[in-house]
Design an enzyme around this catalytic site. Structure first.
Site, PDB file in Angstrom:
ATOM      1  N   HIS A 239       0.806  -1.229   0.000  1.00 33.07           N
ATOM      2  CA  HIS A 239       0.000   0.000   0.000  1.00 33.07           C
ATOM      3  C   HIS A 239       0.837   1.276   0.000  1.00 33.07           C
ATOM      4  CE1 HIS A 239       0.769  -0.450   4.337  1.00 33.07           C
ATOM      5  NE2 HIS A 239       0.574   0.854   4.414  1.00 33.07           N
TER       6      HIS A 239
HETATM    7  N1  UDP Z   1      -3.641  -6.062   9.262  1.00 30.98           N
HETATM    8  C1  UDP Z   1      -4.855  -6.734   9.353  1.00 30.98           C
HETATM    9  N2  UDP Z   1      -5.518  -7.086   8.201  1.00 30.98           N
HETATM   10  C2  UDP Z   1      -4.990  -6.854   6.960  1.00 30.98           C
HETATM   11  C3  UDP Z   1      -3.732  -6.209   6.884  1.00 30.98           C
HETATM   12  C4  UDP Z   1      -3.092  -5.805   8.049  1.00 30.98           C
HETATM   13  O1  UDP Z   1      -5.335  -6.994  10.450  1.00 30.98           O
HETATM   14  O2  UDP Z   1      -5.639  -7.214   5.947  1.00 30.98           O
HETATM   15  C5  UDP Z   1      -2.994  -5.600  10.517  1.00 30.98           C
HETATM   16  C6  UDP Z   1      -1.730  -6.339  10.911  1.00 30.98           C
HETATM   17  O3  UDP Z   1      -1.645  -6.418  12.307  1.00 30.98           O
HETATM   18  C7  UDP Z   1      -0.636  -5.430  10.417  1.00 30.98           C
HETATM   19  C8  UDP Z   1      -1.256  -4.083  10.699  1.00 30.98           C
HETATM   20  O4  UDP Z   1      -2.621  -4.245  10.367  1.00 30.98           O
HETATM   21  O5  UDP Z   1       0.561  -5.545  11.108  1.00 30.98           O
HETATM   22  C9  UDP Z   1      -0.532  -2.993   9.958  1.00 30.98           C
HETATM   23  O6  UDP Z   1      -1.085  -2.688   8.776  1.00 30.98           O
HETATM   24  P1  UDP Z   1      -0.537  -1.613   7.750  1.00 30.98           P
HETATM   25  O7  UDP Z   1       0.201  -2.370   6.722  1.00 30.98           O
HETATM   26  O8  UDP Z   1      -1.714  -0.822   7.335  1.00 30.98           O
HETATM   27  O9  UDP Z   1       0.395  -0.628   8.579  1.00 30.98           O
HETATM   28  P2  UDP Z   1       1.945  -0.357   8.595  1.00 30.98           P
HETATM   29  O10 UDP Z   1       2.572  -1.484   9.339  1.00 30.98           O
HETATM   30  O11 UDP Z   1       2.403  -0.257   7.176  1.00 30.98           O
HETATM   31  O12 UDP Z   1       2.090   0.938   9.323  1.00 30.98           O
END
Ligand code: UDP
Length: 365
Positions: free
Chosen positions: A209
């Site tokens: 993303h």
């Molecule tokens: N996550 C979830 N469902 C999904 C994708 C992610 O529950 O389909 C959770 C998971 O715990 C992951 C967290 O959301 O570590 C972080 O997501 P994101 O990639 O949006 O955040 P980033 O880590 O890039 O800040």
């Protein structure tokens, strides 16, 4: 002691769940501690927000600032204005912010300017890449907040290098891991498991993303094709972030046949997939921590990481823009060859407990 806790986006909900449960535990022990949970509304979609409150047993927010969409400046300004009003109506002794998103930065600014003390959970991590807006948020927050809870000793050392006095830095571990540990026995097999005929260690999990990966259709398509070809005929499960969904729809790009797309998954279903995947390709930071904790091979589609321990200690490999490295890493994965790994220190499920105990020990209230 009165605490205001801020959460705005999906990974924030995972972290504040652990902190709230640790506070509730202290309340049951008779400690005079209360909290208000403020949802800024940065993520509002049911898949990105509501589902997490239900699954992770997070109480309904005391207030939702409902800032919704906007440019960086619009969101920052809207959050600051509304959070300032919240703080003036319900002045806490402490504000707790987590992570590195716009809400984290805007709420820290609003609180500090009202002379309210702010504790930052996940302080001191740095990618040294200021083109990532999260890096700017981290630097701003750590310049002005008052107390720093870190996930690694390296993050603590970074803060010391930046001139923060040692007594304000506490290495506590990882609240994201706390929530994972607390829910390991509750994971839920998603419906798509049968729909896509998945088998344990018989699929790749993909999340993308970040603007650098998904905002340019040609680049995005090239990466998707490289991943799909390297592991074909292995199925790839791709829970698609709303930003990515929008880009796929507007570019009309075609996804290879072995990629199965789905809406963003609930936490319990997503963790079930991580735990049972052959490997993960991602551009998320949180996912690299979860993969490291669960010992699942992980490849990160970014040129830098603010979580180097996931590479040096854990299962993660930084791929950057190197498509040859991506292909060779995926081939290694398919052959069942991956580096050995460990779990970083204090990633033991008790970080939030340490944070709350530390706050209580510092509290004159
Ligand atoms: N996550 C979830 N469902 C999904 C994708 C992610 O529950 O389909 C959770 C998971 O715990 C992951 C967290 O959301 O570590 C972080 O997501 P994101 O990639 O949006 O955040 P980033 O880590 O890039 O800040």
């Amino acid at each position: 002691m009165k605490i205001t806790i801020v959460a705005g986006v999906r990974p924030n909900f995972v972290k504040v769940a652990a902190i709230i449960h640790a506070i509730q535990h202290q309340q049951k022990l008779g400690v005079n501690i209360s909290f208000r949970l403020i949802h800024t509304g940065q993520h509002y979609d049911v898949h990105m927000s509501g589902a997490f409150f239900n699954q992770l047993n997070i109480p309904s927010p005391h207030s939702n600032l409902e800032v919704g969409k906007g440019t960086q400046a619009e969101q920052t300004a809207a959050i600051m204005i509304k959070f300032e009003q919240e703080l003036l109506s319900n002045t806490p002794d402490w504000v707790i912010v987590v992570g590195d998103v716009t809400s984290t930065m805007a709420c820290t600014l609003a609180a500090v300017k009202l002379n309210i003390i702010v504790a930052h959970v996940e302080a001191g991590i740095r990618s040294y890449d200021r083109s990532m807006l999260e890096e700017v948020n981290r630097i701003v927050v750590d310049c002005i907040c008052d107390l720093f809870y870190t996930t690694t000793e390296e993050a603590s050392s970074q803060l010391e290098k930046e001139g923060i006095p040692r007594e304000k830095i506490v290495f506590v571990g990882n609240t994201m891991v706390d929530t994972l540990v607390a829910n390991l026995e509750r994971l839920v097999q998603p419906d798509l498991w049968n729909d896509f005929e998945l088998k344990t260690q018989g699929f790749l999990l993909l999340t993308m993303h970040r603007p650098s990966n998904v905002d340019h259709p040609k680049v995005f398509q090239q990466k998707i094709n490289a991943i799909a070809n390297a592991v074909s005929p292995l199925p790839i499960v791709f829970p698609v972030h709303p930003r990515t969904q929008k880009n796929i729809a507007s570019s009309g790009m075609q996804l290879p046949d072995n990629i199965f797309v789905t809406n963003p998954l609930g936490y319990l279903e997503f963790m079930y997939l991580i735990k049972n995947a052959k490997g993960i390709v991602t551009d998320s930071g949180g996912v690299t921590e979860e993969a490291t904790f669960l010992g699942i091979p992980c490849m990160t589609l970014r040129s830098s990481t603010e979580r180097p321990e996931t590479c040096t200690i854990g299962t993660n490999v930084l791929i950057g823009e190197d498509m040859d490295l991506l292909t060779s890493s995926l081939k290694q994965l398919i052959q069942g060859k991956w580096k050995g790994s460990n779990i970083p220190d204090l990633w033991d499920g008790r970080a939030a407990e340490r944070i709350v105990q530390d706050l209580i020990s510092r509290s004159p209230f």
